[in-house]
Write an enzyme that holds these catalytic residues in place. Structure first.
Site, PDB file in Angstrom:
ATOM      1  N   SER A  59      -1.046  -3.738  10.363  1.00 57.70           N
ATOM      2  CA  SER A  59      -0.775  -4.617   9.226  1.00 57.70           C
ATOM      3  C   SER A  59       0.457  -5.492   9.472  1.00 57.70           C
ATOM      4  CB  SER A  59      -0.527  -3.777   7.969  1.00 57.70           C
ATOM      5  OG  SER A  59      -1.635  -2.941   7.753  1.00 57.70           O
ATOM      6  N   ALA A  60       0.341  -6.749   9.082  1.00 57.43           N
ATOM      7  CA  ALA A  60       1.445  -7.712   9.170  1.00 57.43           C
ATOM      8  C   ALA A  60       1.969  -7.904  10.595  1.00 57.43           C
ATOM      9  CB  ALA A  60       2.580  -7.328   8.216  1.00 57.43           C
ATOM     10  N   CYS A  61       1.062  -7.863  11.589  1.00 60.95           N
ATOM     11  CA  CYS A  61       1.440  -8.133  12.984  1.00 60.95           C
ATOM     12  C   CYS A  61       0.782  -9.404  13.501  1.00 60.95           C
ATOM     13  CB  CYS A  61       1.073  -6.953  13.883  1.00 60.95           C
ATOM     14  SG  CYS A  61       2.175  -5.566  13.708  1.00 60.95           S
ATOM     15  N   GLY A  62       0.326 -10.260  12.605  1.00 62.14           N
ATOM     16  CA  GLY A  62      -0.133 -11.577  13.045  1.00 62.14           C
ATOM     17  C   GLY A  62      -1.639 -11.715  13.236  1.00 62.14           C
ATOM     18  N   LYS A  63      -2.439 -10.866  12.602  1.00 60.77           N
ATOM     19  CA  LYS A  63      -3.893 -11.036  12.746  1.00 60.77           C
ATOM     20  C   LYS A  63      -4.340 -12.374  12.155  1.00 60.77           C
ATOM     21  CE  LYS A  63      -5.867  -7.292  11.053  1.00 60.77           C
ATOM     22  NZ  LYS A  63      -4.692  -6.474  10.677  1.00 60.77           N
TER      23      LYS A  63
ATOM     24  N   ASP B 102      -9.125  -9.774   9.084  1.00 63.04           N
ATOM     25  CA  ASP B 102      -8.605  -8.418   8.805  1.00 63.04           C
ATOM     26  C   ASP B 102      -9.586  -7.293   9.145  1.00 63.04           C
ATOM     27  OD1 ASP B 102      -6.440  -6.817   7.840  1.00 63.04           O
ATOM     28  OD2 ASP B 102      -7.531  -6.490   5.969  1.00 63.04           O
TER      29      ASP B 102
ATOM     30  N   ARG C  53       0.845  -1.189   0.000  1.00 64.84           N
ATOM     31  CA  ARG C  53       0.000   0.000   0.000  1.00 64.84           C
ATOM     32  C   ARG C  53       0.886   1.247   0.000  1.00 64.84           C
ATOM     33  NH1 ARG C  53      -1.814   0.823   4.327  1.00 64.84           N
ATOM     34  NH2 ARG C  53      -1.176  -0.989   5.521  1.00 64.84           N
TER      35      ARG C  53
ATOM     36  N   ASN D  87       6.371  -8.746   1.528  1.00 66.59           N
ATOM     37  CA  ASN D  87       4.915  -8.524   1.557  1.00 66.59           C
ATOM     38  C   ASN D  87       4.215  -9.354   0.462  1.00 66.59           C
ATOM     39  OD1 ASN D  87       2.570  -7.271   2.646  1.00 66.59           O
ATOM     40  ND2 ASN D  87       2.551  -5.794   0.964  1.00 66.59           N
ATOM     41  N   SER D  88       4.839 -10.478   0.077  1.00 66.06           N
ATOM     42  CA  SER D  88       4.146 -11.340  -0.899  1.00 66.06           C
ATOM     43  C   SER D  88       2.914 -11.940  -0.220  1.00 66.06           C
ATOM     44  CB  SER D  88       5.086 -12.434  -1.409  1.00 66.06           C
ATOM     45  OG  SER D  88       5.696 -13.119  -0.339  1.00 66.06           O
ATOM     46  N   ARG D  89       1.905 -12.257  -1.039  1.00 63.48           N
ATOM     47  CA  ARG D  89       0.587 -12.568  -0.471  1.00 63.48           C
ATOM     48  C   ARG D  89      -0.033 -13.823  -1.053  1.00 63.48           C
ATOM     49  NH1 ARG D  89      -1.733  -8.671   3.356  1.00 63.48           N
ATOM     50  NH2 ARG D  89      -0.107  -7.110   3.547  1.00 63.48           N
TER      51      ARG D  89
ATOM     52  N   ASN E   8      -2.585 -15.115  11.762  1.00 62.45           N
ATOM     53  CA  ASN E   8      -2.143 -16.213  12.625  1.00 62.45           C
ATOM     54  C   ASN E   8      -3.040 -16.349  13.851  1.00 62.45           C
ATOM     55  OD1 ASN E   8      -0.048 -16.611  10.874  1.00 62.45           O
ATOM     56  ND2 ASN E   8       1.526 -15.728  12.185  1.00 62.45           N
TER      57      ASN E   8
ATOM     58  N   TYR F  38      -1.736  -3.374  -6.815  1.00 62.20           N
ATOM     59  CA  TYR F  38      -1.524  -4.048  -5.522  1.00 62.20           C
ATOM     60  C   TYR F  38      -2.853  -4.171  -4.757  1.00 62.20           C
ATOM     61  CZ  TYR F  38      -0.375  -5.055  -0.746  1.00 62.20           C
ATOM     62  OH  TYR F  38      -0.370  -5.637   0.490  1.00 62.20           O
ATOM     63  N   GLY F  39      -3.079  -5.331  -4.161  1.00 57.29           N
ATOM     64  CA  GLY F  39      -4.347  -5.633  -3.484  1.00 57.29           C
ATOM     65  C   GLY F  39      -4.908  -4.493  -2.649  1.00 57.29           C
TER      66      GLY F  39
ATOM     67  N   LYS G  88      -9.580  -2.442   1.681  1.00 60.08           N
ATOM     68  CA  LYS G  88      -9.206  -1.303   2.536  1.00 60.08           C
ATOM     69  C   LYS G  88     -10.021  -0.064   2.185  1.00 60.08           C
ATOM     70  CE  LYS G  88      -6.003  -3.656   4.557  1.00 60.08           C
ATOM     71  NZ  LYS G  88      -6.194  -4.091   5.948  1.00 60.08           N
TER      72      LYS G  88
ATOM     73  N   HIS H  36     -10.278  -2.380  11.770  1.00 61.24           N
ATOM     74  CA  HIS H  36      -9.210  -3.227  11.234  1.00 61.24           C
ATOM     75  C   HIS H  36      -8.976  -4.364  12.233  1.00 61.24           C
ATOM     76  CE1 HIS H  36      -4.809  -3.260   9.494  1.00 61.24           C
ATOM     77  NE2 HIS H  36      -5.589  -4.123   8.884  1.00 61.24           N
TER      78      HIS H  36
ATOM     79  N   ASN I  90      -0.266 -18.431  22.235  1.00 65.33           N
ATOM     80  CA  ASN I  90      -1.062 -17.252  22.593  1.00 65.33           C
ATOM     81  C   ASN I  90      -2.414 -17.664  23.180  1.00 65.33           C
ATOM     82  OD1 ASN I  90       0.991 -15.622  21.726  1.00 65.33           O
ATOM     83  ND2 ASN I  90       0.141 -15.323  19.677  1.00 65.33           N
TER      84      ASN I  90
HETATM   85  C1  OXD Z   1      -2.944  -4.574   5.347  1.00 66.94           C
HETATM   86  C2  OXD Z   1      -3.554  -5.776   4.750  1.00 66.94           C
HETATM   87  O1  OXD Z   1      -2.082  -3.950   4.714  1.00 66.94           O
HETATM   88  O2  OXD Z   1      -4.424  -6.379   5.395  1.00 66.94           O
HETATM   89  O3  OXD Z   1      -3.354  -4.221   6.464  1.00 66.94           O
HETATM   90  O4  OXD Z   1      -3.211  -6.140   3.620  1.00 66.94           O
HETATM   91 MN    MN Z   2      -4.969  -5.351   7.187  1.00 69.84          MN
END
Ligand code: OXD
Ligand code: MN
Length: 621
Positions: A277-281, A306, A98, A405-407, A283, A226-227, A235, A255, A534
């Protein structure tokens, strides 16, 4: 908003089962909604596509689009024995995350968007982008992509129509949303739909704009595939536009992941959690209870990974939530059968892999690879930019096979632990809200807010070290209120007031917690094992919601004593746990000072409750 049936005034448009190329003359025969028709006509006049493609959202359509994409180079088919229905896509190397600095909220006055958004006057944005869109689809196809965000029939479900010149975006939208005929049925004759116009243009960052017009329920995105910039239901609609609509209409777009924990006795507790973003949601949303908990009969099921839309149910006075999405757009590197087995299962079929490494198998077919994948490291592969990659090259240059940040883009139906209510229009009642960031120092593993307003303050001051999900420096602490900093579609002042006001309608409000899975010791090693473990922290949270766990009052909130979190079977000792929870007065002061920039940025615009909460914290110290 109560759980009423969807508005009755809508007349149902006949099911449209056609999919494929249409001529301009055919358009009126397909598009029965006059408001949508008029708007699509206007966009065609502007973008001047050579061809039009009418989407119905069927499985056959998705398959034929994949095949077309394999011919035109959008996709590479992966080995269909190993990965049935899976395809690989590589984006332009300047277009992998993003771009927050190119994301705008466009309104007549900058006060509407506040200090945390980029503002452009709506007139100027329309003029500037009209110039870019003019003729941008010459030689291309415009895909007409109708979609619904939210379970069909939910009072909160929203219809959008995306017009895009990207095949990749079209197929991705069919995975990430309820796309196709179903949207026309949900919309009926209404003109209440989000008008989403998208073109990849020439993928030039100098001509890239992600513009939101909340007053017009419109999104114009240009120059990116990009997504997060281009799948406009995600988003752009489900967070930025929806947060604005939610404030007008009395609900919230957040979010947040959404999960259900079912106890051995069958008690269900629904938990929403906001991590940047990218903090393990993903997972956390797909967590597998470790040995003992699984043996006892604990189950975690996923509603969303998300985004959550939440409203207060008038009858029960409880906060209810739905996940507006229908798929996962998850970060791939680091995902494996230890960190997230359910994500691994989810991406085994019918999945798009974007910007990972591509491995040529002996029979000439392709497989995917990324840093952190289970199994052997391949001897060679093609990296996310199409260059040769070998372990030796990686050693010498640090090059990654997969972009950080590959998805993966996968339907939520693939998730082995999808919650049975994931598609329920009535949503689920939320008992706990968790805020969490990536903080290597000074922030404990877990504590609970004293009450809703204190919880809003914890969310507001949420800090996290930056990741690769957005362009810019990685690893610096940035304040990310409610993990929504890049996604609040209006003035943060009004957003915070909205959070406080939402409390008024609730008879019983969710408890609010703060977690930090990422605290490190002096040697830079993570103190807490994280992932499935966790569950131990989640168990305390669940017990707190049901009045069943002990906590001590501390200056920052309610905290478990070392014995209150189950450490049995872990290599973490009580002393280490105490270390994870400890916050020295110096660390607390540093944290309060670290919030200064946020307070100054919002000075004059800040609801007084946030200032009081900070003063109270200082007084408690
Ligand atoms: C983000 C996503 O960037 O979910 O938050 O892709
Ligand atoms: Mn997100």
């Amino acid at each position: 908003m109560s759980m009423a049936a969807p508005a009755e005034k809508k007349t149902m448009t006949a099911t449209n089962t056609f999919s494929g190329y249409i001529t301009r003359n055919d358009l009126a025969g397909h598009c029965k909604n006059p408001h949508a028709l008029a708007w699509i006509e206007k966009c065609i006049d502007l973008c001047k596509p050579d061809k039009l493609f009418w989407c119905n959202g069927s499985a056959a359509e998705r398959q034929s689009l994949f095949e077309q994409g394999c011919k035109d180079g959008t996709f590479i088919k992966l080995n269909q024995q190993k990965l049935p229905g899976c395809y690989f896509h590589r984006s332009n190397s300047n277009d992998v995350a993003r771009t927050e600095h190119l994301t705008f909220i466009c309104t007549p006055s900058d006060d509407l968007v506040g200090p945390t958004n980029n503002w452009m006057s709506d007139k100027e944005a329309y003029a500037r982008l009209r110039g870019l869109y003019d003729g941008c689809m010459k030689g291309r196809t415009m895909f007409i992509v109708p979609f619904v965000m939210g379970p069909i029939g939910s009072p909160l479900a929203k219809v959008g129509i995306e017009l895009t010149d990207s095949l990749y975006v079209t197929v991705s939208m069919s995975i990430m949303t309820r796309m196709g005929d179903v949207a026309w049925k949900q919309l009926g004759d209404d003109d209440e739909f989000t008008r989403c116009l998208h073109s990849v243009g020439d993928v030039n960052p100098d001509r890239r704009y992600i513009c939101h017009f909340p007053l017009d329920n419109t999104i114009w995105s240009f120059g990116s595939g990009y997504g997060g910039n281009a799948l406009l239901g995600k988003k752009c609609l489900a967070l930025r536009i929806a947060s604005y609509l939610g404030r007008q209409q009395g609900w919230m777009a957040e979010h947040m992941l959404l999960l259900c924990a079912t106890s051995p006795k069958g008690q269900k507790t629904y938990v929403a959690a906001a991590f940047p973003s990218a903090c393990g949601k993903t997972n956390f949303a797909m967590l597998i209870p470790p040995g003992k908990y699984a043996d006892q009969g604990w189950k975690i099921t996923t509603l969303g990974d998300d985004i959550a839309w939440m409203w207060v149910d008038k009858e029960s006075g409880r906060l209810r939530a739905i996940n507006p999405e229908a798929g996962y757009f998850g970060v791939v590197p680091g995902t494996n059968y230890t960190s997230n087995p359910n994500a691994m299962e989810s991406m085994k079929k019918d999945t798009i892999y974007t910007n990972v490494g591509l491995v040529t198998l002996p029979d000439g077919t392709y497989d995917v690879w990324w840093e952190g994948k289970d199994g052997e490291v391949p001897q060679r592969c093609t990296d996310w930019q199409g260059r040769e990659w070998t372990p030796q090259i990686a050693k010498e240059t640090g090059a990654k096979a997969a972009h950080p940040n590959s998805r993966f883009t996968a339907p939520m139906a693939n998730n082995p632990v999808l919650d049975e209510s994931a598609d329920d229009p009535a949503g689920v009642p939320v008992s706990a809200i968790i805020f969490g960031g990536r903080r290597s120092k000074g922030v404990p593993l877990i504590y609970q807010a004293f009450n809703w307003m204190h919880g809003v303050y914890l969310g507001f001051t949420l800090g996290s070290e930056t990741t690769a999900a957005a362009t810019g420096a990685v690893g610096v602490v940035r304040r990310d209120p409610m993990a929504m900093l890049p996604f609040i579609g209006y003035n943060i002042r009004d957003y915070l007031v909205h959070w406080s006001r939402m409390r008024k309608g609730m008879k019983d409000c969710p408890r609010i917690f703060h977690v930090n899975w990422f605290r490190k010791d002096e040697n830079g090693k993570f103190l807490w094992p994280g992932f499935g473990e966790n569950m131990r922290v989640l168990k305390w949270i669940i017990d707190r919601c049901h009045g069943g766990a002990y906590a001590v009052e501390t200056p920052i909130g309610w905290m478990p004593r070392p014995g209150d979190i189950d450490l049995e079977g872990l290599s973490v000792t009580r002393e280490q746990f105490e270390k994870m929870q400890a916050v020295t007065p110096e660390e607390m002061k540093a944290e309060i000072i670290g919030q200064e920039e946020l307070f100054l940025k919002l000075a004059g615009d800040l609801p007084k409750e946030m200032i009081f909460q900070r003063e109270l914290l200082i007084a408690r110290l």
